[in-house]
Design an enzyme around this catalytic site. Structure first.
Site, PDB file in Angstrom:
ATOM      1  CB  THR A 103      -2.831   3.657   1.301  1.00 12.14           C
ATOM      2  OG1 THR A 103      -3.143   4.515  -0.059  1.00 12.14           O
ATOM      3  CG2 THR A 103      -4.545   3.096   1.341  1.00 12.14           C
ATOM      4  CG  LEU A 141      -2.339  -0.766   1.235  1.00 16.09           C
ATOM      5  CD1 LEU A 141      -3.046  -1.193   3.036  1.00 16.09           C
ATOM      6  CD2 LEU A 141      -3.127  -0.945   0.293  1.00 16.09           C
ATOM      7  CG  ASP A 142       0.536   4.026  -2.688  1.00 16.52           C
ATOM      8  OD1 ASP A 142       1.579   3.379  -3.143  1.00 16.52           O
ATOM      9  OD2 ASP A 142      -0.540   4.671  -3.753  1.00 16.52           O
ATOM     10  NE  ARG A 143       6.320   7.927   4.687  1.00 19.70           N
ATOM     11  CZ  ARG A 143       5.362   9.695   5.507  1.00 19.70           C
ATOM     12  NH1 ARG A 143       4.228  10.368   4.861  1.00 19.70           N
ATOM     13  NH2 ARG A 143       5.926   9.610   6.520  1.00 19.70           N
ATOM     14  NE  ARG A 168      -2.422   8.923  -4.304  1.00 23.02           N
ATOM     15  CZ  ARG A 168      -1.165   8.828  -4.562  1.00 23.02           C
ATOM     16  NH1 ARG A 168      -0.530   7.617  -3.936  1.00 23.02           N
ATOM     17  NH2 ARG A 168      -0.574  10.056  -4.408  1.00 23.02           N
TER      18      ARG A 168
END
Length: 257
Positions: A64, A60-62, A165
């Site tokens: 998220t 996951l993105d930082r 996104r």
């Protein structure tokens, strides 16, 4: 100027001798890297038990928050890896966006790829719609709107970098708090240098992008496993403070499995 810390520590939701499902907080890296500040989930897991060869099945993105599947041995890592290749591991996300999306269902099919560094784009990792890019498909189910915002249930059918996104930005419903695909991409670089500022707060409203990995399904020993994690406290609070926002009943939401 403020560099933001995770609001809570990671939490193990499910665990057995072969795998774990973990709730990753926002502002927490999935995997360690030299270029980004902050602790990572993988390091946190090693600190819990450094005898286990923890392996992330996905990331996951930082910023998220939400569910991550982690293998605890090479055999389970390979097993889940094959499921990833066959798209048998399914995911669902809550997203809070700008704009009121009043529809039951929306499907976005738009290929993604790196934009490349240029005078119009200073950010190496930034993705965009590219005619020769990789296939990317996202399904969207609105769950509420009002006050200039929407709560969406998002099911990516493919797993490309920043897919949700970029696709939401494409339809003019960018995620609230998104520094890279929101109103001003320069906030991404500014935040890495300066931290969270009053200017960003006024424009972005939230210090992190409002994306939460809430659903995960996969197979283990022939049986389908499903995990659901409610909307995180900070995003729930944002909706409560949004005047005019109302949740709606979308029957398709209950088909998440």
């Amino acid at each position: 100027m403020l560099f933001l810390d995770p609001p809570y520590q990671p939490r193990i939701i499910i665990e057995n001798e072969d795998f774990a499902v973990v709730d990753k907080p926002p502002f927490f890296l999935s995997h360690p890297t030299k270029k980004k500040r902050g602790f990572s989930l993988l390091e946190w897991l090693y600190n819990q038990n450094n005898q286990i060869p923890w392996k992330l099945i996905h990331r996951l993105d930082r910023e998220t928050s939400g569910l991550l599947l982690v293998a605890k041995n090479n055999a389970s890592a390979a097993y889940f890896g094959r499921q990833m290749e066959k798209r048998l591991i399914r995911k669902g996300y809550f997203a809070i966006t700008w704009g009121e999306l009043k529809a039951d269902y929306l499907k976005i099919e738009a290929p993604l790829g790196y934009l490349g560094v240029s005078s119009e784009n200073e950010i190496v990792i930034r993705q965009g719609i590219q005619s020769n890019g990789s296939q990317a498909i996202t399904e969207i189910y609105p769950l509420g709107y009002g006050g200039g915002h929407s709560l969406l249930w998002v099911k990516p059918q493919t797993g490309k970098l920043h897919q949700i996104r970029v696709h939401l930005s494409l339809i003019k419903h960018p995620i609230v708090g998104d520094k890279l695909y929101g109103p001003n991409p320069s906030y991404f670089l500014d935040f890495s240098k300066q931290g969270w500022t009053k200017e960003m707060e006024k424009s972005l409203l939230l210090p992190r992008h409002a994306l939460h990995a809430a659903f995960l399904s996969f197979f283990w020993k022939g049986n389908k496993q499903t995990v659901f994690l409610p909307l995180s406290d900070d995003l729930e609070q944002f909706l409560k403070l949004t005047k005019g926002f109302q949740k709606i009943h979308n029957p398709r939401f209950f088909e998440i499995s």
